[in-house]
Design a protein around this motif. Structure first.
Motif, PDB file in Angstrom:
ATOM      1  N   MET A 359      28.651  -5.966  23.882  1.00  0.00           N
ATOM      2  CA  MET A 359      29.690  -4.936  23.895  1.00  0.00           C
ATOM      3  C   MET A 359      29.083  -3.552  23.797  1.00  0.00           C
ATOM      4  SD  MET A 359      33.075  -5.795  21.677  1.00  0.00           S
ATOM      5  CE  MET A 359      33.993  -4.331  22.160  1.00  0.00           C
ATOM      6  N   TRP A 360      29.818  -2.574  24.329  1.00  0.00           N
ATOM      7  CA  TRP A 360      29.402  -1.178  24.197  1.00  0.00           C
ATOM      8  C   TRP A 360      29.725  -0.666  22.794  1.00  0.00           C
ATOM      9  CZ3 TRP A 360      32.708   3.300  23.931  1.00  0.00           C
ATOM     10  CH2 TRP A 360      34.067   2.981  23.799  1.00  0.00           C
ATOM     11  N   HIS A 361      28.972   0.347  22.336  1.00  0.00           N
ATOM     12  CA  HIS A 361      29.195   0.918  21.004  1.00  0.00           C
ATOM     13  C   HIS A 361      29.115   2.437  21.062  1.00  0.00           C
ATOM     14  CE1 HIS A 361      28.807  -3.081  19.282  1.00  0.00           C
ATOM     15  NE2 HIS A 361      27.707  -3.240  19.999  1.00  0.00           N
ATOM     16  N   PRO A 362      30.180   3.145  20.668  1.00  0.00           N
ATOM     17  CA  PRO A 362      30.128   4.598  20.541  1.00  0.00           C
ATOM     18  C   PRO A 362      29.516   4.975  19.189  1.00  0.00           C
ATOM     19  CG  PRO A 362      32.383   3.816  20.169  1.00  0.00           C
ATOM     20  CD  PRO A 362      31.529   2.606  20.402  1.00  0.00           C
ATOM     21  N   MET A 363      28.220   5.287  19.192  1.00  0.00           N
ATOM     22  CA  MET A 363      27.501   5.505  17.932  1.00  0.00           C
ATOM     23  C   MET A 363      27.611   6.957  17.497  1.00  0.00           C
ATOM     24  SD  MET A 363      26.540   2.460  17.309  1.00  0.00           S
ATOM     25  CE  MET A 363      25.627   2.844  15.816  1.00  0.00           C
ATOM     26  N   HIS A 408      26.996   5.339  12.379  1.00  0.00           N
ATOM     27  CA  HIS A 408      27.799   4.125  12.542  1.00  0.00           C
ATOM     28  C   HIS A 408      28.473   4.053  13.899  1.00  0.00           C
ATOM     29  CE1 HIS A 408      31.835   6.021  12.064  1.00  0.00           C
ATOM     30  NE2 HIS A 408      31.163   6.928  11.376  1.00  0.00           N
ATOM     31  N   CYS A 409      29.020   2.869  14.172  1.00  0.00           N
ATOM     32  CA  CYS A 409      29.796   2.672  15.384  1.00  0.00           C
ATOM     33  C   CYS A 409      31.207   3.184  15.154  1.00  0.00           C
ATOM     34  CB  CYS A 409      29.832   1.187  15.746  1.00  0.00           C
ATOM     35  SG  CYS A 409      30.767   0.879  17.257  1.00  0.00           S
ATOM     36  N   HIS A 410      31.733   3.915  16.159  1.00  0.00           N
ATOM     37  CA  HIS A 410      33.090   4.454  16.031  1.00  0.00           C
ATOM     38  C   HIS A 410      34.155   3.502  16.555  1.00  0.00           C
ATOM     39  CE1 HIS A 410      35.627   7.907  14.982  1.00  0.00           C
ATOM     40  NE2 HIS A 410      34.538   8.397  14.440  1.00  0.00           N
ATOM     41  N   THR A 411      33.764   2.295  16.958  1.00  0.00           N
ATOM     42  CA  THR A 411      34.751   1.231  17.131  1.00  0.00           C
ATOM     43  C   THR A 411      35.094   0.785  15.720  1.00  0.00           C
ATOM     44  OG1 THR A 411      33.799   0.521  19.223  1.00  0.00           O
ATOM     45  CG2 THR A 411      35.159  -1.092  18.052  1.00  0.00           C
ATOM     46  N   LEU A 412      36.305   1.079  15.282  1.00  0.00           N
ATOM     47  CA  LEU A 412      36.617   0.961  13.857  1.00  0.00           C
ATOM     48  C   LEU A 412      36.403  -0.460  13.330  1.00  0.00           C
ATOM     49  CD1 LEU A 412      37.442   2.938  11.707  1.00  0.00           C
ATOM     50  CD2 LEU A 412      39.831   2.409  12.197  1.00  0.00           C
ATOM     51  N   ILE A 413      36.745  -1.435  14.156  1.00  0.00           N
ATOM     52  CA  ILE A 413      36.554  -2.827  13.742  1.00  0.00           C
ATOM     53  C   ILE A 413      35.063  -3.128  13.549  1.00  0.00           C
ATOM     54  CG2 ILE A 413      36.701  -5.203  14.636  1.00  0.00           C
ATOM     55  CD1 ILE A 413      39.552  -4.415  15.648  1.00  0.00           C
ATOM     56  N   HIS A 414      34.200  -2.584  14.400  1.00  0.00           N
ATOM     57  CA  HIS A 414      32.758  -2.793  14.218  1.00  0.00           C
ATOM     58  C   HIS A 414      32.279  -2.130  12.931  1.00  0.00           C
ATOM     59  CE1 HIS A 414      32.117  -3.413  18.836  1.00  0.00           C
ATOM     60  NE2 HIS A 414      32.949  -4.276  18.306  1.00  0.00           N
ATOM     61  N   GLN A 415      32.777  -0.943  12.667  1.00  0.00           N
ATOM     62  CA  GLN A 415      32.421  -0.270  11.414  1.00  0.00           C
ATOM     63  C   GLN A 415      32.811  -1.141  10.225  1.00  0.00           C
ATOM     64  OE1 GLN A 415      33.912   3.899  10.680  1.00  0.00           O
ATOM     65  NE2 GLN A 415      34.682   2.949   8.826  1.00  0.00           N
ATOM     66  N   GLY A 418      30.589  -4.128   9.562  1.00  0.00           N
ATOM     67  CA  GLY A 418      29.218  -3.942   9.110  1.00  0.00           C
ATOM     68  C   GLY A 418      28.358  -2.910   9.811  1.00  0.00           C
ATOM     69  N   MET A 419      28.827  -2.339  10.915  1.00  0.00           N
ATOM     70  CA  MET A 419      27.949  -1.523  11.756  1.00  0.00           C
ATOM     71  C   MET A 419      27.848  -0.089  11.233  1.00  0.00           C
ATOM     72  SD  MET A 419      28.051  -1.837  15.809  1.00  0.00           S
ATOM     73  CE  MET A 419      26.532  -2.239  16.633  1.00  0.00           C
ATOM     74  N   MET A 420      27.121   0.035  10.128  1.00  0.00           N
ATOM     75  CA  MET A 420      27.007   1.310   9.429  1.00  0.00           C
ATOM     76  C   MET A 420      25.642   1.399   8.783  1.00  0.00           C
ATOM     77  SD  MET A 420      28.530   4.032   7.789  1.00  0.00           S
ATOM     78  CE  MET A 420      30.301   3.762   7.905  1.00  0.00           C
TER      79      MET A 420
HETATM   80 CU   LIG Z   1      30.485  -0.986  18.033  1.00  0.00          CU
END
Ligand SMILES: [Cu+2]
Length: 438
Positions: A359-363, A408-415, A418-420
Motif C-alpha cells: 500500500m501507499w503511505h503519505p508520510m 508517521h503515516c497520515h493514513t489514520l488507520i496506519h498511524q 503502529g506506523m509512527m
Molecule cells: Cu500508511
C-alpha cells in the motif's frame, strides 16, 4: 479560541452528530501573517483527551500537539493555550492528533499570508477536502474496529496509487464540510486570476482534483513556493496541500475531487457569471484523465533549496499481518516502541523511505519541511510525501528545530496500527505538562 465539543453539523442536506471545533465544519479558518503570533485557547469539552496539531508549521515542540511526545493531551474539562509564531507563509491546517479524532470534525484550515506576497491574484479560495462517515456509519473508532476484524475491501484499488487505495469506503466526500447535493459555490468574475488553496484533511482518501474547463498552475507544495507548473489534474494524499492559480473563464465550472480508487467524489462550483447553468456533480470532467502532476515536475524555488546531506539513513515501511489487525511498522518497530532516528542539530540528513508494503503511505514529519529529492537538481519542499508500494523516495531533512518529532503515516488507520516513529535531536524526550490549567 477552539472549543472542541460534541455537536451536530449540517453536511448540506444531511445533519450528523460529531465532534467539532466551535460547532463548525471545518473548524474556523485561522488566518495570520508570517512572523505573527497565533494564540488559540483549546477548550476541551469532549468526553476524551485531545490536542491540536498545527500541521506543517515549524514551531516549538511544546506547541505541536503531539500527545506523549512534547505534551500531554488536554483532559476533558481542561484548556490549553497554544501560542506560537508562524515562521513561513503558506497553506496549512490544524487537526486533533489523538486517536481517530481527526476523522471526526476536528480539523480546520490555517492560512499564513505572506507580507510580501509575490503571487498576483484577484481572488483566493480555500478548499478543504475530507472523507466522512461520522454519525452516518457509526464513528471513526467503529471503522477502525471493523478494519481490524475484517479482510480489507479488495475493490478499493487505484493504478495511480500503485494498488490498494484505502481501507474504508466512505458514504460522503466533502468540500468545506458539504456534500455534492448542496455544494459550496466560489464566486468570481470572468478573466479573474484565482488562487486555490487545496488541503486534504481526509483520514483514508486521496483525491484527484481538477477544475472543469481549466488548466491549473501549481505554485505551492505543502505551503512552500515552487517553480510554477501547469497541469490538468493532481493527486493529493492525506495531509498534503497544493496551491494553484488559474485565469477563470466565463460560466459555472465543476471543481471536482474524486475519491481515488473509491468511486465517490467531493464537489464544489466555481461561478463567474449569474446566468450560467450549475454543473452537475455527476458530470464528466475530462481534465481528470489528462496530464497529472508528478513530484518530478516540481522544483522548490532556489531560496528554499537545502544544503547537501552529510549522510543517508533508510527507513523501511513494513507490514505484519495479525489476527487482531494489521501492524504497520517503521524499521520493524511499532508506535509503542518506536523507531528513533537520531540526528545532530544543524545537519542535513537524507532519509530513504523504502516502502516494503503493498500500500501507499503519505508520510508526514512534524516540525520540518523537507525536500523531496526527485533529482540531483532538487525537488519540492514538502512535509508530507506519498510513498508508493515497493518504491523508494529520498527526502532531505535539515535539522534546524530541536525536539522529539513525530514521523508517521497520515493514513489514520496506519498511524493507529503502529506506523509512527521519532526523529529527535537537541533535547532529551520530555513529557511536560505544558500550560494546562482550568
Ligand atoms: Cu500508511
Amino acid at each position: 479560541m477552539l472549543w472542541a465539543r460534541p455537536t451536530t453539523v449540517s453536511l448540506g442536506r444531511r445533519t450528523v452528530s460529531t465532534w467539532a471545533y466551535d460547532d463548525l465544519l471545518p473548524g474556523p479558518t485561522i488566518r495570520t501573517t508570517a512572523g505573527d503570533t497565533v494564540r488559540a485557547r483549546l477548550v476541551n469539552d469532549l468526553p476524551a483527551p485531545t490536542t491540536v496539531h498545527w500541521h506543517g508549521i515549524r514551531i516549538a515542540p511544546e506547541m505541536d500537539g503531539s500527545p506523549g511526545f512534547s505534551q500531554r493531551a488536554t483532559p476533558p474539562g481542561k484548556t490549553f493555550d497554544y501560542v506560537f509564531t508562524v515562521p513561513d507563509p503558506g497553506t496549512y491546517f490544524y487537526h486533533s492528533h489523538v486517536g481517530m479524532q481527526s476523522d471526526r470534525g476536528l480539523y480546520g484550515a490555517l492560512i499564513v499570508e505572506d507580507p510580501h506576497e509575490p503571487l498576483g491574484y484577484d481572488h483566493e479560495f480555500t478548499v478543504v477536502l475530507d472523507d466522512w462517515l461520522d454519525g452516518v456509519n457509526g464513528t471513526p473508532d467503529d471503522a477502525l474496529r471493523r478494519v481490524n476484524t475484517t479482510m480489507h475491501d479488495e475493490s478499493l484499488t487505484s493504478p495511480a496509487l500503485g494498488g490498494t487505495s484505502g481501507h474504508v469506503r466512505y458514504p460522503y466526500y466533502l468540500v468545506n464540510g458539504r456534500t455534492t447535493d448542496d455544494p459550496m459555490t466560489f464566486t468570481s468574475r470572468p478573466g479573474a486570476r484565482a488562487r486555490f488553496r487545496v488541503i486534504n484533511a481526509a483520514a483514508d482518501t486521496a483525491f484527484r482534483v481538477a477544475l472543469g474547463g481549466h488548466r491549473m498552475t501549481v505554485t505551492h507544495t505543502d505551503g512552500f513556493p515552487c517553480e510554477p507548473v501547469t497541469v490538468d489534474t493532481f493527486l493529493i494524499g492525506m495531509g498534503e496541500r497544493y496551491d494553484f492559480v488559474t485565469t477563470l473563464d466565463a460560466g459555472a465550472f465543476p471543481l471536482m475531487a474524486t475519491a481515488e480508487g473509491k468511486r465517490g467524489r467531493a464537489f464544489a462550483v466555481v461561478r463567474t457569471t449569474h446566468g450560467a447553468r450549475t454543473p452537475s456533480p455527476d458530470g464528466k470532467v475530462p481534465e481528470l484523465q489528462r496530464q497529472m502532476l508528478k513530484y518530478q515536475d516540481l522544483q522548490a524555488e532556489r531560496a528554499d533549496q537545502l544544503p547537501p546531506p552529510s549522510r543517508t539513513v533508510t527507513v523501511t515501511l513494513g507490514l505484519r499481518m495479525r489476527r487482531g489487525g494489521n501492524q504497520w511498522m517503521m524499521n520493524g518497530r511499532l508506535a509503542n516502541d518506536p523507531m528513533r532516528l537520531r540526528v545532530d542539530r544543524g545537519e542535513t540528513i537524507r532519509i530513504v523511505l523504502h516502502n516494503d508494503t503493498h500500500m501507499w503511505h503519505p508520510m508526514h514529519l512534524h516540525g520540518h519541511t523537507f525536500q523531496v529529492r526527485t533529482s540531483d537538481r532538487g525537488g519540492p519542499r514538502k512535509d508530507t510525501v506519498n510513498v508508493m508500494p515497493r518504491k523508494r523516495v529520498n527526502i532531505d531533512v535539515h535539522a534546524d528545530n530541536p525536539g522529539e518529532w513525530m514521523f508517521h503515516c497520515h493514513t489514520l488507520i496506519h498511524q493507529e496500527q503502529g506506523m509512527m516513529g521519532i526523529l529527535g535531536y537537541g533535547k532529551p524526550p520530555q513529557h511536560k505538562h505544558g500550560m494546562a490549567h482550568g
